[in-house]
Design a protein around this motif. Sequence first.
Motif, PDB file in Angstrom:
ATOM      1  N   THR A  98      -1.135   9.079 -10.422  1.00 56.42           N
ATOM      2  CA  THR A  98      -1.894   9.378 -11.647  1.00 56.42           C
ATOM      3  C   THR A  98      -2.101  10.881 -11.790  1.00 56.42           C
ATOM      4  O   THR A  98      -1.920  11.447 -12.872  1.00 56.42           O
TER       5      THR A  98
ATOM      6  N   GLU B  27      -9.809   7.898 -15.324  1.00 59.55           N
ATOM      7  CA  GLU B  27      -8.462   7.340 -15.187  1.00 59.55           C
ATOM      8  C   GLU B  27      -7.492   7.870 -16.238  1.00 59.55           C
ATOM      9  O   GLU B  27      -6.290   7.772 -16.073  1.00 59.55           O
TER      10      GLU B  27
ATOM     11  N   GLY C 131      -3.520   5.046  -2.936  1.00 59.76           N
ATOM     12  CA  GLY C 131      -4.745   4.676  -3.631  1.00 59.76           C
ATOM     13  C   GLY C 131      -5.655   5.845  -3.957  1.00 59.76           C
ATOM     14  O   GLY C 131      -6.647   5.697  -4.676  1.00 59.76           O
TER      15      GLY C 131
ATOM     16  N   ASP D 106     -15.813  11.250 -11.205  1.00 61.53           N
ATOM     17  CA  ASP D 106     -16.575  10.590 -12.266  1.00 61.53           C
ATOM     18  C   ASP D 106     -17.354   9.410 -11.710  1.00 61.53           C
ATOM     19  O   ASP D 106     -18.279   8.922 -12.341  1.00 61.53           O
TER      20      ASP D 106
ATOM     21  N   LYS E 181      -2.708   9.727  -6.363  1.00 58.74           N
ATOM     22  CA  LYS E 181      -1.643  10.741  -6.325  1.00 58.74           C
ATOM     23  C   LYS E 181      -0.696  10.642  -7.519  1.00 58.74           C
ATOM     24  O   LYS E 181      -0.431  11.657  -8.174  1.00 58.74           O
TER      25      LYS E 181
HETATM   26  P1  GDP Z   1      -1.687   6.566  -5.461  1.00 52.75           P
HETATM   27  O1  GDP Z   1      -1.431   5.364  -4.609  1.00 52.75           O
HETATM   28  O2  GDP Z   1      -2.362   7.638  -4.686  1.00 52.75           O
HETATM   29  O3  GDP Z   1      -0.490   7.061  -6.190  1.00 52.75           O
HETATM   30  O4  GDP Z   1      -2.803   6.121  -6.530  1.00 52.75           O
HETATM   31  P2  GDP Z   1      -2.739   5.845  -8.092  1.00 52.75           P
HETATM   32  O5  GDP Z   1      -2.343   7.060  -8.831  1.00 52.75           O
HETATM   33  O6  GDP Z   1      -1.965   4.603  -8.361  1.00 52.75           O
HETATM   34  O7  GDP Z   1      -4.295   5.624  -8.397  1.00 52.75           O
HETATM   35  C1  GDP Z   1      -5.064   4.586  -7.795  1.00 52.75           C
HETATM   36  C2  GDP Z   1      -6.178   4.171  -8.741  1.00 52.75           C
HETATM   37  O8  GDP Z   1      -7.135   5.233  -8.871  1.00 52.75           O
HETATM   38  C3  GDP Z   1      -5.703   3.878 -10.164  1.00 52.75           C
HETATM   39  O9  GDP Z   1      -6.385   2.738 -10.632  1.00 52.75           O
HETATM   40  C4  GDP Z   1      -6.114   5.120 -10.949  1.00 52.75           C
HETATM   41  O10 GDP Z   1      -6.332   4.851 -12.313  1.00 52.75           O
HETATM   42  C5  GDP Z   1      -7.392   5.507 -10.233  1.00 52.75           C
HETATM   43  N1  GDP Z   1      -7.740   6.933 -10.398  1.00 52.75           N
HETATM   44  C6  GDP Z   1      -6.994   8.032 -10.115  1.00 52.75           C
HETATM   45  N2  GDP Z   1      -7.674   9.174 -10.344  1.00 52.75           N
HETATM   46  C7  GDP Z   1      -8.898   8.797 -10.810  1.00 52.75           C
HETATM   47  C8  GDP Z   1     -10.079   9.533 -11.214  1.00 52.75           C
HETATM   48  O11 GDP Z   1     -10.164  10.767 -11.214  1.00 52.75           O
HETATM   49  N3  GDP Z   1     -11.152   8.764 -11.605  1.00 52.75           N
HETATM   50  C9  GDP Z   1     -11.116   7.406 -11.614  1.00 52.75           C
HETATM   51  N4  GDP Z   1     -12.213   6.755 -12.012  1.00 52.75           N
HETATM   52  N5  GDP Z   1     -10.039   6.705 -11.221  1.00 52.75           N
HETATM   53  C10 GDP Z   1      -8.948   7.386 -10.824  1.00 52.75           C
END
Ligand code: GDP
Length: 297
Positions: free
Chosen positions: A116, A278, A111, A252, A114
């Motif tokens: 993204t 995002e 979450g 942000d 990572k």
């Molecule tokens: P992971 O489980 O760490 O791989 O997380 P994800 O990449 O699936 O991201 C989790 C959520 O955080 C998603 O809804 C992304 O769009 C959001 N997200 C990631 N980076 C950012 C950011 O810099 N700003 C915002 N506002 N949302 C982000």
Amino acid sequence: MAFEGLAERLQATFDKMKGRGKVSEADVKEMMREVRLALLEADVNFKVVKKFVNDVKERAVGQEVMKSLTPGQQVIKVVNEELTKLMGEEQSKIALAQKPPTVVMMVGLQGAGKTTTTGKLANFLRKKNNRKPLMAAADIYRPAAIDQLETLGKQLSMPVFSLGDQVNPVDIATGAVNQAKEEHHDYVLIDTAGRLHVDEDLMGELQRIKEAVQPDEILLVVDAMTGQDAVNVAESFNEQLDLTGIVLTKLDGDTRGGAALSVKAVTGTPIKFAGMGEKIDQLEPFHPERMASRILG
Ligand code: GDP
């Protein structure tokens, strides 16, 4: 907006100082008392705050500052410089392997952003040197993590290395590095698994991947909105993996700023990038000086 509360408080404190012809030691102390409270309220680590306040005081009550024509401004300048120093002084770039590919391991809790960020970083690196990094899907536990990376790959027209979710992540990582060598990619970005909490299984797996691929960079992705938790997470990951850099996501949002202001000082690991939204192009190299100026207005 990020840092809003902190910025407002610091600016209000400094406005009182700006016009002063004379600044006494007592004025500086009073101002630093307010700065201290503002930083604590912004969730900055208390040890970091203590050192910061002492460092500023030491420099600000010096002869040079007190006897200058604009002592108020000089004190503010000292605060700005120390704030910059706190966040790492200079912009810290991503390492380059002597012989390509440069191997980057992306680590972090679920979450944090990572997957993204892996896509964003691939996009950033391609823009910079016009070559396609290879992304590797080694998060076999979170449902849809592999699909998510493949979708990002399609969106960016970039290759994603995947062996599905029934293969050991260490084998996925080494397979990806081998393919990157064969296909002459200059970067390979490995999206590893996250968990809800730091645990031994997670760390053990990450250590085995590290051992197998000898990465040039281990980047921890942490959510800036989680404040001191982000700093604690960074400390644990750093102890186990010896991180080379941190990516702060969600800057942000309305983060109070605690993570951005403490994580480098607490872990000694530089913040290399900031996630600013995002969208795929919302990743920026982290500039301590610009961030300090943004906070101080
Ligand atoms: P992971 O489980 O760490 O791989 O997380 P994800 O990449 O699936 O991201 C989790 C959520 O955080 C998603 O809804 C992304 O769009 C959001 N997200 C990631 N980076 C950012 C950011 O810099 N700003 C915002 N506002 N949302 C982000």
